[in-house]
Design a protein around this motif. Structure first.
Motif, PDB file in Angstrom:
ATOM      1  N   ALA A   1      -9.930  -2.901  -1.357  1.00  0.00           N
ATOM      2  CA  ALA A   1      -8.547  -2.317  -1.501  1.00  0.00           C
ATOM      3  C   ALA A   1      -8.483  -0.941  -0.774  1.00  0.00           C
ATOM      4  N   ILE A   2      -9.501  -0.145  -1.045  1.00  0.00           N
ATOM      5  CA  ILE A   2      -9.488   1.185  -0.561  1.00  0.00           C
ATOM      6  C   ILE A   2      -9.710   1.244   0.983  1.00  0.00           C
TER       7      ILE A   2
ATOM      8  N   THR B   1      -1.292  -9.045   3.444  1.00  0.00           N
ATOM      9  CA  THR B   1      -1.892 -10.323   3.695  1.00  0.00           C
ATOM     10  C   THR B   1      -3.465  -9.980   4.465  1.00  0.00           C
TER      11      THR B   1
ATOM     12  N   ARG C   1     -15.058  -6.545  -9.717  1.00  0.00           N
ATOM     13  CA  ARG C   1     -13.650  -5.741  -9.963  1.00  0.00           C
ATOM     14  C   ARG C   1     -14.083  -4.527  -9.015  1.00  0.00           C
TER      15      ARG C   1
ATOM     16  N   SER D   1      -6.929  -0.096   3.146  1.00  0.00           N
ATOM     17  CA  SER D   1      -6.145   0.668   3.101  1.00  0.00           C
ATOM     18  C   SER D   1      -6.293   1.791   4.217  1.00  0.00           C
ATOM     19  N   SER D   2      -7.683   2.105   4.142  1.00  0.00           N
ATOM     20  CA  SER D   2      -8.105   3.429   5.256  1.00  0.00           C
ATOM     21  C   SER D   2      -8.261   2.681   6.676  1.00  0.00           C
TER      22      SER D   2
ATOM     23  N   LEU E   1      -7.015  -7.951  -9.841  1.00  0.00           N
ATOM     24  CA  LEU E   1      -8.081  -7.001 -10.739  1.00  0.00           C
ATOM     25  C   LEU E   1      -8.290  -7.106 -11.942  1.00  0.00           C
TER      26      LEU E   1
ATOM     27  N   PHE F   1      -1.040   1.323  -5.265  1.00  0.00           N
ATOM     28  CA  PHE F   1      -0.552   0.105  -4.652  1.00  0.00           C
ATOM     29  C   PHE F   1       0.443  -0.448  -5.529  1.00  0.00           C
TER      30      PHE F   1
ATOM     31  N   MET G   1     -13.683  -5.642  -5.550  1.00  0.00           N
ATOM     32  CA  MET G   1     -12.115  -5.667  -5.017  1.00  0.00           C
ATOM     33  C   MET G   1     -11.521  -4.265  -4.981  1.00  0.00           C
ATOM     34  N   LYS G   2     -12.034  -3.427  -5.635  1.00  0.00           N
ATOM     35  CA  LYS G   2     -11.563  -1.958  -5.579  1.00  0.00           C
ATOM     36  C   LYS G   2     -11.866  -1.348  -4.190  1.00  0.00           C
TER      37      LYS G   2
ATOM     38  N   ARG H   1      -0.246   4.194   0.156  1.00  0.00           N
ATOM     39  CA  ARG H   1      -0.887   5.504   0.585  1.00  0.00           C
ATOM     40  C   ARG H   1      -0.213   6.555   1.408  1.00  0.00           C
TER      41      ARG H   1
ATOM     42  N   ASP I   1       0.736  -1.255  -0.011  1.00  0.00           N
ATOM     43  CA  ASP I   1       0.009   0.008   0.034  1.00  0.00           C
ATOM     44  C   ASP I   1       0.928   1.366  -0.124  1.00  0.00           C
TER      45      ASP I   1
ATOM     46  N   HIS J   1      -6.047   3.419  -8.148  1.00  0.00           N
ATOM     47  CA  HIS J   1      -7.540   3.480  -8.102  1.00  0.00           C
ATOM     48  C   HIS J   1      -7.918   4.918  -8.141  1.00  0.00           C
TER      49      HIS J   1
ATOM     50  N   ARG K   1      -6.082  -9.024   2.105  1.00  0.00           N
ATOM     51  CA  ARG K   1      -6.767 -10.170   1.133  1.00  0.00           C
ATOM     52  C   ARG K   1      -7.689 -10.962   1.864  1.00  0.00           C
TER      53      ARG K   1
END
Lengths: 154, 389
Positions: free
Chosen positions: B26-27, B37, B19, B30-31, A122, A113, B22-23, A56, A54, A102, B40
């Motif tokens: 991921a976001i 790992t 998809r 991350s937040s 993806l 990423f 999945m986006k 970010r 990541d 993204h 996922r």
């Protein structure tokens, strides 16, 4: 002291902090990331395990981000995925190292990423959705096979 | 739509692709500062999690929390509000069409159908003790409604500073004897404000059927108002765990091992700070995150301070500490994530009160109305009124 209405209006840009002379990017930050990429790439090679890094926190360091992008280089594959906005998947010049960016509908950056994989997840299509795909394909084939019906000319 | 659907199935039914999901994962991961790992695992767990039922109870509140969460700066479907499009919001007094007995029946039916697993969101403070009936809904006190609702909840989210710590209604002299959820629980270890009376309030609700009894997890998402990203990410994280917890597939210890970066608490979420707020968004004790993420922070480091609101220094981004800014004491995500971000600069511009030129009030902290201007009260007034001279 000026009264409120006497204060002249000054329009400033998005950054209210005065720009300082550009400094050199922090090499150590980029080196640390490259080490992490190397480690995860080795794990992929030996154990076949994909991973993600990541970035970010690196978004707020534009010079370091650009240096990383420049160091990784650009590969042959670039893909745009339309999904609640847009995601851009860019292969780097390092095999199995990809950049995934993204963005939302207004091109606002949501996340950056690094994916270490043969193909980023993806980009993979969903094998479990094949039965639905077969059904849809069958319906469309049937439509093509059905001869058109023309009204008779009397 | 059946509530037995999984989260991913509900999304696909609305035309959201795998998809896109999945986006979103991921976001959101991350937040939540989840590592690769764990991110996922988070995505896999969320895909199979049940579509959540949400009961939203509003007490002494201004509707600002609902406004924050339910308005979207972007289009109808975005990464930020994706999860809000698939929850089953079965009761929300401001939004629902039903009223009166019909609304109450809907609420009770929804609570019964999802007993033990619904997400209970509460906003607004709750009057208690001799002022218990200052807030009534359908003839019962707010406190009674709350007790009934928490007993069957899978997760309680105290949304906003009023629900978490009492907020505006609890400001001195607190005429309605308003409490936040944390101070209502009869367990002195959980108390946030020890000065308040903690007798004859509500009992700590237990997860139905849990053996040994496990307290219903709760989370404080403070802020006046709180940030939308925090609530959606918290619900997403809860969804990945609730099914496994309720099915007994994992224990609280298993959960804590997965999230072993964070301190263990009695709360199964395992990632909460000492005020029961998610650490990914509120930092840890001693982290002045509003201050360090503030766009004016570089000027603080150079000891450049604005002398009054709107002066040249303020417009150049000087620190507002001398005007009573509470940034160094406040912990929130507003300066990091930003409100109403500008899409034209790649998301670098983070709008926040300090960026707009006003000092931070510390709105995510307990008793901020009473202590928010302590020590800075005169500076705040002088800073404001000096402009008028």
């Amino acid at each position: 002291m000026l009264r409120l209405h006497e204060i002249p209006i000054v329009v400033v840009g998005p950054r209210s902090v005065q720009e300082e002379p550009p400094s050199s990017p922090s090499i150590s930050v980029v080196l640390a990331l490259l080490c992490e990429i190397e480690t995860k790439l080795s794990v992929l090679a030996t154990e076949g395990q994909d991973s993600t890094i990541d970035l970010r926190w690196l978004i707020g360091m534009p010079q370091e981000f650009e240096l990383l992008v420049e160091t990784l280089g650009q590969g042959e594959v670039s893909a745009t995925v339309s999904n609640i906005g847009v995601s851009v998947v860019q292969e780097t010049s390092i095999p199995c190292v990809w950049r995934v960016s993204h963005r939302d509908h207004e091109d606002k950056r949501l996340g950056e990423f690094i994916e270490i994989a043969e193909v980023p997840e993806l980009l993979s299509s969903n094998r479990h959705a094949i039965p639905q795909g077969l059904a849809e394909l069958g319906a469309r084939r049937a439509l093509l096979e059905t001869p058109p019906v023309f009204p008779s000319i009397s | 739509m059946s509530n037995q659907q999984t989260f991913l199935e509900a999304l696909e039914e609305r035309g959201v692709s795998r998809r896109s999901f999945m986006k979103f994962c991921a976001i959101t991961a991350s937040s939540l500062a989840l590592a690769g790992t764990h991110a996922r695992l988070f995505a896999a767990a969320l895909a199979s999690a049940p579509k959540p039922t949400v009961i939203w109870l509003s007490f002494q509140q201004c509707t600002g929390c609902s406004e924050s969460i339910l308005r979207s700066f972007g289009p109808a479907l975005s990464v930020e509000n994706l999860i809000l499009n698939v929850i089953s919001l079965d009761y929300h007094e401001t939004l629902q069409v039903a009223a009166g007995d019909q609304a109450e029946k809907c609420r009770k039916d929804a609570m019964q159908a999802a007993h033990g697993s619904y997400v209970l969101i509460i906003d607004g403070s709750i009057p208690a003790n001799d002022k218990e009936f200052w807030a009534c809904i359908a003839g019962n006190s707010a406190l009674a409604h709350l007790q009934e609702a928490v007993n069957g909840a899978g997760l309680v989210i105290a949304l906003g500073t009023c629900a978490a710590f009492g907020g505006v209604p609890a400001a001195l002299p607190n005429p309605s004897n308003a409490y936040g959820y944390t101070d209502l629980l009869v367990d002195t270890k959980l108390v946030v404000n020890p000065k308040m009376e903690h007798k004859n309030l509500i009992e700590v609700p237990m997860v139905p059927g849990s053996n040994p009894p496990k307290p219903v997890p709760f989370v404080n998402i403070s802020g006046c108002p709180p940030m939308a990203t925090v609530i959606t990410s918290t619900i997403a994280l809860y969804l990945t765990k609730v099914k496994d917890l309720l099915d007994g597939k994992i224990t609280i210890d298993d959960l804590l091992k997965v999230l072993d970066r964070y301190n263990a608490t009695t709360n199964p979420m395992g990632i909460l700070d000492y005020l029961y707020r998610p650490k990914p968004f509120y930092g840890d004790r001693g982290d002045p995150v509003v201050h360090t993420d503030c766009p004016r922070f570089p000027h603080w480091e150079k000891q450049e301070f604005a002398k009054s609101y709107g002066d040249e220094g303020a417009r150049q981004g000087y620190c507002l500490l001398n005007l009573g800014c509470r940034g160094p004491q406040a912990r929130n995500s507003c300066t990091r994530l930003g409100w109403n971000t500008d899409p034209n600069d790649g998301g670098l511009f983070k709008n926040s009160p300090t960026h707009a030129g006003h000092n931070c009030l510390g709105c995510s902290e307990p008793n901020f109305w009473d202590t928010g201007f302590d020590g800075g009260r005169e500076r705040f007034r002088q800073g404001f009124y000096s402009v008028q001279k």
